[in-house]
Design an enzyme around this catalytic site. Sequence first.
Site, short mmCIF file in Angstrom:
data_model
loop_
_atom_site.label_atom_id
_atom_site.label_comp_id
_atom_site.label_asym_id
_atom_site.label_seq_id
_atom_site.Cartn_x
_atom_site.Cartn_y
_atom_site.Cartn_z
N CYS A 1 -36.73 -123.58 11.61
CA CYS A 1 -37.69 -124.63 11.24
C CYS A 1 -38.54 -124.29 10.03
O CYS A 1 -39.01 -125.19 9.33
CB CYS A 1 -38.58 -124.98 12.43
SG CYS A 1 -39.64 -123.62 12.99
N GLU B 1 -44.81 -128.53 17.81
CA GLU B 1 -44.26 -127.65 16.78
C GLU B 1 -42.97 -128.29 16.28
O GLU B 1 -41.92 -128.18 16.93
CB GLU B 1 -44.02 -126.25 17.35
CG GLU B 1 -45.28 -125.53 17.79
CD GLU B 1 -46.21 -125.21 16.64
OE1 GLU B 1 -45.77 -125.23 15.48
OE2 GLU B 1 -47.40 -124.95 16.90
#
Length: 469
Positions: free
Chosen positions: A242, A208
Amino acid sequence: MAAETVSDLRKAFRSGKTKDIEYRIEQLTALKKLINENVEALTNAVFKDLGKCKTESMLFEIDMLETEIEECLKNIYKWTAPDYVSKTLMYKPMTCYINKEPLGVVLIIGAWNFPINLTLMPLIGAIVAGNCAIVKPSEISPVTAHLLAEMVPKYLDQECYRVVCGGVKETTEILEERFDKIFYTGSGNVGKIAMTAAAKFLTPVVLELGGKNPAYVSDDADLEITANRIAWAKFTNCGQFCIAPDHIICSKVVQDKLANCLKESIESFYGTVVAKSPDYGRIVNERHFERIEALLEDNCEIFFGGLRDKDTLFFSPTILLNVSKDAKCMQDEIFGPILPIVTVESEEEALEFVNSRPKPLSLYLFTSSGERIRKWRNETSSGSFAANDCVIQGGLSTLPFGGVGPSGTGNYHGKFSFEAFTHQKSCLEAPLRLVEGANHRMRYPPYTERKLAWARWIIFGKGGSCNIL
C-alpha cells in the site's frame, strides 16, 4: 453467531480483566510467543498465499510485530499512567488529569498483502490498550487466515480475543453488530462499506486504505541510488504494497536515464530471468492478476518487463514510459508490479499534478536539494512523506502510520496504536469540604461586573479567555 460472539466479549470486558496491566502484559507476551514459536509455519503460510520469500516475511511481518510488542511491553506503564495537566488559579486545589481507558470491544479487519502484520499489528494496539477484540483475517490469503484462526486461541485468552474467518457474507454479518471501534485495512471501496456500517452506531473507525503514491524524481537526483530504492520498494511483494510508489513523475530527460537505471536495478535484484528468482513473489490470485493485466493497454509503451503467466500468477516487474496522465493505469491504485513514468515540463507542473489528485497514502521525492524537500513537504498533503527513500518510513514505530482523506483516517504503530484504541478521559477531582472563598463564590449568581472580572482572571488566568458551552 456474530451477535453471540460480540455478546460474549462484552461480558468479558465488563468483568474488568482486560483493564489489569499485568493481564495485558501476559497477553502481549503470549502473542510474542505465538510468533516466535511458529516462524516457519507463518512464513510458509505467507509463501503459499503470495509466493513471498522468507526474507520479506521476516522483515515485514515477523520482525515488525516482535519490535512492536517489545515497545509496548517497555512502555505500557508509562502509556497507561494518568497525564496530569497544568492548571490556572481556580483549579490549584483540584486534581486534574487525563485518564487512559480502553474503548471496549473492537473489530479488526485485516488485509491479505501482509496477512500476518496487518492482522496482528492492530491487535497488539487493542491488547495494550485493554480492549477485547474480534479479528477477521482476509479470506484472500486463506492459508494464513486459517493458520491464525488455529493458533491465536492456543496462545491468547479466548474469552477476550476471537478470530473469525470467512468472506463477504461473514464480514457483512459481523459489521451488523455494534463495536466500540472498527479498524479496517484494505481498499477504499470496502472501507466505505465499513464506515457506513460504523455510522449506524456512531462507531469510530480507523481506515488504513491506499492510493496512487507518486514519486517525483528531480533533475538533481542521483539516478542510480534512486532507481535502487524505487525498484526495491515497488517490486517487493510483487508490488502488492500500500505504501509502494505507484508511479514516477519526472522530466523527459530524467525518464530516459532513469528507465535504464531501473532496468539494471531489477536485474541486479532478481536476475535476468525474474521468474526463476527465489526472492520475487507472485500475484495473490487470478482475479487480481486479471485486474493488473488489464492496465496494460494496447498503446502503452512497455520499456521493460510485461512478461506474465496466469497459471503460476507470475507477473514480471514492468516499466511503462511516456504514460499519459489519463491512461488506464493512472486512474486507480495499481497494487501490482507495473511502474508507469509520467513526464512533465517543470517541477511546478509536477506539483500541480500531485495536488490535483486525491491525497495519497505516501508521497516520495528524490532530490539533492534541502529547499526542494521543504517545498514538497509543505505544498503537498499525504499520509506520509519521504525524501530520497521509499517505504521505510512505515517501519519506524515512533512515526504514525496512516492516511489522510481518501487514503485513510486515523493512524497506528507504537504509541499511536495504543492511542488508537484508547479513550482519553478528562478527569477533575475537587475537594468537597474546602471552605468556598471568593474564588468560588464569584461564579455564582447574582452576577456583577466585578464578579465577571474576578471570574475571568481566576478561571482563565490574566488576559486569558475561553468558551464554556
